[in-house]
Design a protein around this motif. Structure first.
Motif, PDB file in Angstrom:
ATOM      1  N   CYS A  39     -30.205  14.774  19.705  1.00  0.00           N
ATOM      2  CA  CYS A  39     -29.684  14.308  20.645  1.00  0.00           C
ATOM      3  C   CYS A  39     -30.205  14.129  22.648  1.00  0.00           C
ATOM      4  CB  CYS A  39     -28.070  14.645  20.937  1.00  0.00           C
ATOM      5  SG  CYS A  39     -27.125  15.085  19.599  1.00  0.00           S
ATOM      6  N   ASP A  40     -30.503  14.880  23.065  1.00  0.00           N
ATOM      7  CA  ASP A  40     -31.288  14.140  23.807  1.00  0.00           C
ATOM      8  C   ASP A  40     -32.799  13.336  23.927  1.00  0.00           C
ATOM      9  OD1 ASP A  40     -32.798  13.886  27.169  1.00  0.00           O
ATOM     10  OD2 ASP A  40     -32.506  16.271  27.687  1.00  0.00           O
ATOM     11  N   ALA A  68     -27.263  13.802  15.575  1.00  0.00           N
ATOM     12  CA  ALA A  68     -28.596  13.627  15.482  1.00  0.00           C
ATOM     13  C   ALA A  68     -29.031  12.899  14.627  1.00  0.00           C
ATOM     14  CB  ALA A  68     -28.862  15.699  15.558  1.00  0.00           C
ATOM     15  N   ALA A  69     -28.905  12.339  13.288  1.00  0.00           N
ATOM     16  CA  ALA A  69     -29.603  11.446  13.601  1.00  0.00           C
ATOM     17  C   ALA A  69     -29.344   9.953  13.968  1.00  0.00           C
ATOM     18  CB  ALA A  69     -28.457  11.341  11.639  1.00  0.00           C
ATOM     19  N   GLU A  70     -28.148   9.879  14.988  1.00  0.00           N
ATOM     20  CA  GLU A  70     -28.290   8.315  15.259  1.00  0.00           C
ATOM     21  C   GLU A  70     -29.087   8.977  16.535  1.00  0.00           C
ATOM     22  OE1 GLU A  70     -26.337   5.800  15.122  1.00  0.00           O
ATOM     23  OE2 GLU A  70     -25.775   6.914  13.061  1.00  0.00           O
ATOM     24  N   ALA A  71     -28.951   9.205  17.188  1.00  0.00           N
ATOM     25  CA  ALA A  71     -29.642  10.332  17.725  1.00  0.00           C
ATOM     26  C   ALA A  71     -31.823   9.665  17.589  1.00  0.00           C
ATOM     27  CB  ALA A  71     -30.782  11.615  18.774  1.00  0.00           C
ATOM     28  N   PHE A  72     -31.368  10.229  16.434  1.00  0.00           N
ATOM     29  CA  PHE A  72     -33.183   9.682  15.808  1.00  0.00           C
ATOM     30  C   PHE A  72     -33.687   8.797  15.512  1.00  0.00           C
ATOM     31  CE2 PHE A  72     -35.618   9.724  12.228  1.00  0.00           C
ATOM     32  CZ  PHE A  72     -36.836  10.657  12.361  1.00  0.00           C
ATOM     33  N   LYS A  73     -32.209   7.873  15.380  1.00  0.00           N
ATOM     34  CA  LYS A  73     -33.011   6.606  15.055  1.00  0.00           C
ATOM     35  C   LYS A  73     -34.199   6.002  16.307  1.00  0.00           C
ATOM     36  CE  LYS A  73     -30.789   1.825  15.080  1.00  0.00           C
ATOM     37  NZ  LYS A  73     -29.843   1.092  14.884  1.00  0.00           N
ATOM     38  N   TYR A  91     -26.328  16.056   2.851  1.00  0.00           N
ATOM     39  CA  TYR A  91     -27.192  15.041   2.381  1.00  0.00           C
ATOM     40  C   TYR A  91     -26.848  14.256   3.277  1.00  0.00           C
ATOM     41  CZ  TYR A  91     -23.970  12.836  -0.091  1.00  0.00           C
ATOM     42  OH  TYR A  91     -22.482  11.916  -0.428  1.00  0.00           O
ATOM     43  N   ARG A  92     -26.061  13.651   3.772  1.00  0.00           N
ATOM     44  CA  ARG A  92     -25.442  12.541   4.044  1.00  0.00           C
ATOM     45  C   ARG A  92     -26.385  11.891   5.545  1.00  0.00           C
ATOM     46  NH1 ARG A  92     -19.388  13.521   5.359  1.00  0.00           N
ATOM     47  NH2 ARG A  92     -20.644  15.764   5.863  1.00  0.00           N
ATOM     48  N   ILE A  93     -26.949  13.257   6.282  1.00  0.00           N
ATOM     49  CA  ILE A  93     -28.098  12.615   6.869  1.00  0.00           C
ATOM     50  C   ILE A  93     -29.442  13.028   6.525  1.00  0.00           C
ATOM     51  CG2 ILE A  93     -29.101  14.280   9.014  1.00  0.00           C
ATOM     52  CD1 ILE A  93     -27.540  15.962   9.171  1.00  0.00           C
ATOM     53  N   ALA A  94     -29.572  13.100   5.648  1.00  0.00           N
ATOM     54  CA  ALA A  94     -31.269  12.644   5.148  1.00  0.00           C
ATOM     55  C   ALA A  94     -31.367  11.453   4.608  1.00  0.00           C
ATOM     56  CB  ALA A  94     -31.198  13.592   4.003  1.00  0.00           C
ATOM     57  N   LEU A  95     -29.889  10.653   3.874  1.00  0.00           N
ATOM     58  CA  LEU A  95     -29.569   8.985   3.816  1.00  0.00           C
ATOM     59  C   LEU A  95     -30.026   8.776   5.218  1.00  0.00           C
ATOM     60  CD1 LEU A  95     -26.605   9.402   1.265  1.00  0.00           C
ATOM     61  CD2 LEU A  95     -28.714   9.103   0.626  1.00  0.00           C
ATOM     62  N   LYS A  96     -29.130   9.186   6.147  1.00  0.00           N
ATOM     63  CA  LYS A  96     -29.211   7.912   7.685  1.00  0.00           C
ATOM     64  C   LYS A  96     -30.513   8.242   7.643  1.00  0.00           C
ATOM     65  CE  LYS A  96     -25.900   6.397   8.701  1.00  0.00           C
ATOM     66  NZ  LYS A  96     -25.449   5.237   8.903  1.00  0.00           N
ATOM     67  N   VAL A  97     -31.124   9.640   7.854  1.00  0.00           N
ATOM     68  CA  VAL A  97     -32.637   8.981   8.904  1.00  0.00           C
ATOM     69  C   VAL A  97     -33.535   8.483   7.866  1.00  0.00           C
ATOM     70  CG1 VAL A  97     -31.906  11.108  10.145  1.00  0.00           C
ATOM     71  CG2 VAL A  97     -33.016  11.421   7.602  1.00  0.00           C
ATOM     72  N   ALA A  98     -32.853   8.322   6.497  1.00  0.00           N
ATOM     73  CA  ALA A  98     -34.087   7.451   5.709  1.00  0.00           C
ATOM     74  C   ALA A  98     -33.856   5.938   6.166  1.00  0.00           C
ATOM     75  CB  ALA A  98     -33.772   7.669   4.432  1.00  0.00           C
ATOM     76  N   GLU A  99     -32.761   5.892   6.366  1.00  0.00           N
ATOM     77  CA  GLU A  99     -32.255   4.664   7.006  1.00  0.00           C
ATOM     78  C   GLU A  99     -33.304   4.068   7.849  1.00  0.00           C
ATOM     79  OE1 GLU A  99     -28.224   1.674   8.416  1.00  0.00           O
ATOM     80  OE2 GLU A  99     -27.963   3.615   7.366  1.00  0.00           O
TER      81      GLU A  99
END
Length: 379
Positions: A39-40, A68-73, A91-99
């Motif tokens: 997240c940093d 963390a997925a939002e930070a990954f963007k 699994y929703r985290i995987a869908l989000k970072v795929a997006e």
């Protein structure tokens, strides 16, 4: 020295992790993983850039939460190299970072959840041409496999891998690579040997939880070296309880020692003894520090006396043989000039950088000349 390797690599399918090919006849990719708080964003991006500058082809980032997925963007937007997202349980985290454009998903299909959830992840990966890494670790084997085998074994690791493979194959997904990691060298090597004979997907090598910098580097060199020497392995990660930058350096050192990849200075140096005419250890350490920015390959020999010095100097681009007060510097195997022992590091650095500059200039001339050849003259 030409860095030639006699290793015949195992034939494997090739997948693409971003713009980095893994498998087939592609160079063995070197990976590492961030250890910052995801997240940093600033700290994580800075570490990724440091890893890329050191030569990392691919970097893995842990994404344990949706935050963390939002930070990954934003991390992905600033990364100079392809990123693998490490996903467990949700699994929703995987869908989000795929997006958000992740280059590879590292999952254990077995802990993502139901078949429908696995299918959702697979479909998201397929739609965006995202490969998946199946990661099997001895420390997180399924409970029924632990009961069946009594303890982690090579066979247990392989059986776990097949369970995950079958989940992906049921959905006709074939763009995956596999890792079978344990902290035990022999267990890891045996598991990879078994699987390497049975499938053609690329294999990600590593000795997990290898330990501190020194012991982990040794353990990784032994384990990965055994497999790589047999032609097994398409990408590697050296796991160290140390700065991740050191993982990349050790990874390249392993590959360089086997002639599988060349990057930076290949420094040949004697361990030193009472015959040395200058402080070899001090000279080598300072030279390495000064030349950490060098990415181009060059062979350099620094030998403290004339017993082995001339022979080693004949095989490298730049060589140094110790002498009383002044040492002999060689270029391309031939004697060049003597150097005052008080100025060895300065002179060696200058000669190495000059040599690399000449090599770079020659390459540019060749490239420029090739571009100027009229198409009608090309046969």
């Amino acid at each position: 020295m030409n860095g030639r390797s006699w290793i015949k690599r195992r034939k494997s399918r090739q997948i693409m992790v971003g713009n980095v090919p893994v498998g087939g006849d592609a160079p063995i990719a070197v990976q590492s993983m961030t250890n910052t708080e995801t997240c940093d964003v600033g700290a994580t991006v800075a570490q990724i850039r440091a890893l890329a500058d050191t030569g990392a082809d691919i970097v893995r980032v842990s994404v344990p939460t949706m935050k963390a997925a939002e930070a990954f963007k934003f991390i992905k937007q600033q990364s100079p190299v392809p990123l693998v997202a490490d996903i467990h349980f949700d699994y929703r985290i995987a869908l989000k970072v795929a997006e958000y454009g992740v280059d590879c998903l590292r999952i254990n299909p077995g802990n993502i959840g139901s078949e429908e959830r696995v299918k959702a992840v697979v479909e998201a990966a397929r739609a965006r041409n995202i490969p998946i890494r199946i990661g099997v670790n001895a420390g997180s084997l399924e409970k029924d496999l632990q009961e069946k085998y009594g303890e982690p074994t090579p066979e247990a690791l392989v059986e776990s891998a097949y369970r995950h493979i079958e989940m992906l194959e049921r959905h006709n997904f074939k763009d995956y690579k596999i890792s079978l990691k344990a902290s035990d060298v022999f267990m890891t090597v045996a598991a990879y040997r078994i699987l390497a004979k049975e499938i053609d997907n690329p294999l990600h090598l590593g000795i997990t939880e290898a330990g501190s910098f020194r012991s982990g580097a040794v353990k990784s060199a032994v384990g990965l070296g055994m497999l790589l020497a047999e032609g097994i392995g398409d990408t590697i990660r050296v796991s160290l309880a140390a700065d991740p930058v050191e993982e990349v350096k050790v990874g390249y050192d392993i590959l360089k020692s086997l002639g599988l990849r060349q990057r930076g200075i290949n420094l040949i140096a004697c361990p030193s003894c009472s015959r040395q005419q200058f402080d070899v250890i001090k000279t080598v350490n300072e030279l390495e520090q000064r030349l950490e920015d060098v990415n181009e390959h060059i062979d350099v020999a620094v030998i403290g006396c004339v017993v082995n010095g001339p022979g080693e100097a004949k095989e490298v681009s730049i060589g140094l043989t110790g002498g009383f007060k002044k040492s002999m510097l060689y270029e391309n195997g031939e004697k060049s000039h003597k150097v005052d022992n008080e100025a060895l590091v300065d002179e060696l650095e200058a000669q190495i950088r000059r040599k690399l500059a000449e090599k770079h200039e020659k390459t540019q001339e060749i490239t420029k000349g090739a571009k100027q050849v009229p198409v009608t003259q090309v046969r």
